[in-house]
Design an enzyme around this catalytic site. Sequence first.
Site, PDB file in Angstrom:
ATOM      1  N   GLN A 180      -1.312 -12.792  33.963  1.00  0.00           N
ATOM      2  CA  GLN A 180      -1.832 -14.080  34.055  1.00  0.00           C
ATOM      3  C   GLN A 180      -2.908 -14.302  34.754  1.00  0.00           C
ATOM      4  O   GLN A 180      -3.415 -15.339  34.890  1.00  0.00           O
ATOM      5  CB  GLN A 180      -0.638 -14.969  34.353  1.00  0.00           C
ATOM      6  CG  GLN A 180       0.740 -14.984  33.334  1.00  0.00           C
ATOM      7  CD  GLN A 180       0.215 -15.531  31.911  1.00  0.00           C
ATOM      8  OE1 GLN A 180      -0.653 -16.614  31.930  1.00  0.00           O
ATOM      9  NE2 GLN A 180       0.978 -15.378  30.938  1.00  0.00           N
ATOM     10  N   ALA A 201      -4.576  -6.819  27.782  1.00  0.00           N
ATOM     11  CA  ALA A 201      -5.848  -7.548  26.963  1.00  0.00           C
ATOM     12  C   ALA A 201      -5.575  -8.860  26.251  1.00  0.00           C
ATOM     13  O   ALA A 201      -6.570  -9.638  26.105  1.00  0.00           O
ATOM     14  CB  ALA A 201      -6.610  -6.380  26.095  1.00  0.00           C
ATOM     15  N   HIS A 202      -4.691  -8.900  25.483  1.00  0.00           N
ATOM     16  CA  HIS A 202      -4.430 -10.054  24.615  1.00  0.00           C
ATOM     17  C   HIS A 202      -4.240 -11.634  25.480  1.00  0.00           C
ATOM     18  O   HIS A 202      -4.339 -12.344  24.818  1.00  0.00           O
ATOM     19  CB  HIS A 202      -3.288  -9.925  23.750  1.00  0.00           C
ATOM     20  CG  HIS A 202      -1.769 -10.126  24.049  1.00  0.00           C
ATOM     21  ND1 HIS A 202      -1.075 -11.332  24.078  1.00  0.00           N
ATOM     22  CD2 HIS A 202      -1.040  -9.270  24.887  1.00  0.00           C
ATOM     23  CE1 HIS A 202       0.146 -10.985  24.786  1.00  0.00           C
ATOM     24  NE2 HIS A 202       0.162  -9.890  25.023  1.00  0.00           N
ATOM     25  N   THR A 238      -1.379   9.749  21.612  1.00  0.00           N
ATOM     26  CA  THR A 238      -2.878   9.602  21.113  1.00  0.00           C
ATOM     27  C   THR A 238      -3.600   8.534  21.660  1.00  0.00           C
ATOM     28  O   THR A 238      -2.926   7.010  21.549  1.00  0.00           O
ATOM     29  CB  THR A 238      -2.896   9.765  19.873  1.00  0.00           C
ATOM     30  OG1 THR A 238      -2.287  10.715  19.221  1.00  0.00           O
ATOM     31  CG2 THR A 238      -4.282   9.567  19.058  1.00  0.00           C
ATOM     32  N   CYS A 326       9.518 -15.453  26.012  1.00  0.00           N
ATOM     33  CA  CYS A 326      10.491 -14.345  25.928  1.00  0.00           C
ATOM     34  C   CYS A 326      11.951 -14.955  26.081  1.00  0.00           C
ATOM     35  O   CYS A 326      12.855 -14.327  25.396  1.00  0.00           O
ATOM     36  CB  CYS A 326      10.471 -13.467  27.014  1.00  0.00           C
ATOM     37  SG  CYS A 326       8.750 -12.843  27.183  1.00  0.00           S
TER      38      CYS A 326
HETATM   39  C1  LIG Z   1       2.547 -11.475  28.762  1.00  0.00           C
HETATM   40  C2  LIG Z   1       2.728 -10.971  30.112  1.00  0.00           C
HETATM   41  C3  LIG Z   1       3.422  -9.671  30.296  1.00  0.00           C
HETATM   42  C4  LIG Z   1       3.719  -9.002  29.093  1.00  0.00           C
HETATM   43  O1  LIG Z   1       2.518  -8.357  28.521  1.00  0.00           O
HETATM   44  P1  LIG Z   1       2.361  -7.793  27.116  1.00  0.00           P
HETATM   45  O2  LIG Z   1       0.989  -7.075  26.950  1.00  0.00           O
HETATM   46  O3  LIG Z   1       2.642  -8.877  26.400  1.00  0.00           O
HETATM   47  O4  LIG Z   1       3.382  -6.642  26.921  1.00  0.00           O
HETATM   48  C5  LIG Z   1       3.731  -9.354  31.637  1.00  0.00           C
HETATM   49  N1  LIG Z   1       3.709 -10.160  32.742  1.00  0.00           N
HETATM   50  C6  LIG Z   1       3.170 -11.429  32.466  1.00  0.00           C
HETATM   51  C7  LIG Z   1       2.937 -12.328  33.793  1.00  0.00           C
HETATM   52  C8  LIG Z   1       2.743 -11.756  31.305  1.00  0.00           C
HETATM   53  O5  LIG Z   1       2.088 -12.994  31.148  1.00  0.00           O
END
Ligand SMILES: *Cc1c(COP(=O)(O)O)cnc(C)c1O
Length: 387
Positions: A180, A201-202, A238, A326
Amino acid sequence: MEKQIYLDHAATTAVDSRVIEKMLPYFSGVYGNASSQHFYGRRAQQALDEARDTIASLLNAQPSEIYFTSGGTEGDNWAMKGIALANQAKGKHIITTVIEHPAMLASCKDLEALGFEISYLSVDKEGRISLEELKSLIREDTILISCMYANNEIGTIQPIEEIAQIAKEKKVLFFTDAVQAIPYMNIDVKKVGMDAMAISAHKFNGPKGVGVLYVRNGVKIKSILSGGHQERTKRGGTSNVAGAVGLAEALRLSRLNLEENNAKIKMLRDHFVKRVSEEIPYAYYNGHKELRVPSNADFSFEFIEGESILFSLDLEGIAVSSGSACSSGSLEPSHVLLAIGVDEALAHGSIRFSFGKSNTLEEVDFVVDKLKEIISRLRMMSPLFKG
Ligand SMILES: *Cc1c(COP(=O)(O)O)cnc(C)c1O
């Protein structure tokens, strides 16, 4: 739905079109397996190397310290389990915090089942850990400290440089989940001094399903995905070349106008917080006033359910999150809100708004206006509300 307003950037973000452009050749043009020894493979390997170099230089790391993963969840799991298992000869005690992401807390549970002992740092009303408590928990057999950089629910930023300093003095390894924080902070791993760090990345306009685990050279870590010799034999599977290229480009782009974008996002967030605080009674702003990422505004609204607010906003085309993504779907109140002392009933009435650079002031005003209507309507129907 005529209007669609996205205020859930802490859950995920749209992939930047420039990132997509950069990724496209690696799906069907340069589709080789980066491990193959022919020219298809070499081209893919070259793209992977370039992505690794770009990321390393943006984080001030060595390319040999960058491991591609499938995202934040894998980064958290791998760092915790991999470092714990590789260093257990020294001890089996680990320190983390009560407000970590579920991926971290679940990894800790797994480690407890393997005989590791985990101490959980508490946080204050604003979600900050205490360095004194941290120092008091460190023992002879402590091998690892794990503390997230910024919290995904309330946005609070932890004193990461100070924690890294303490860890170094006590010769304990330090991992931070910076998923974050990285969208908003230009993190220099050498300057901060953590031993390992996970990003995804997302959360910064890159593709889903790809992340990076930074592991300082010299830190022992076991692989948890056994397989081929990818990622210097540490992480089988891979290589996701397009994903790695996308992550590198998203990170590079996010650093270009970081201050400018942060200022804009903070302006939108602050305007939202000011209006909600002034115009909606019994609304409590969670987290630290200043030490928080610019995008996050988390509010608890008394006498009503967060889920009802979320569904009503959804009908208006406004996307937000109740608690952490979650934990929504379960009836458990957020472990983060309980940890900062929000009582259970109030925690159930909480909503996370997370802003992004493409939001506008008009959108924010529209959302506040709708929110006011929704909250007063829900309170009218609430048996708890006498006002
Ligand atoms: C979104 C998030 C994750 C999980 O990342 P993903 O790429 O969605 O598995 C882990 N830690 C924090 C603090 C997040 O905000």
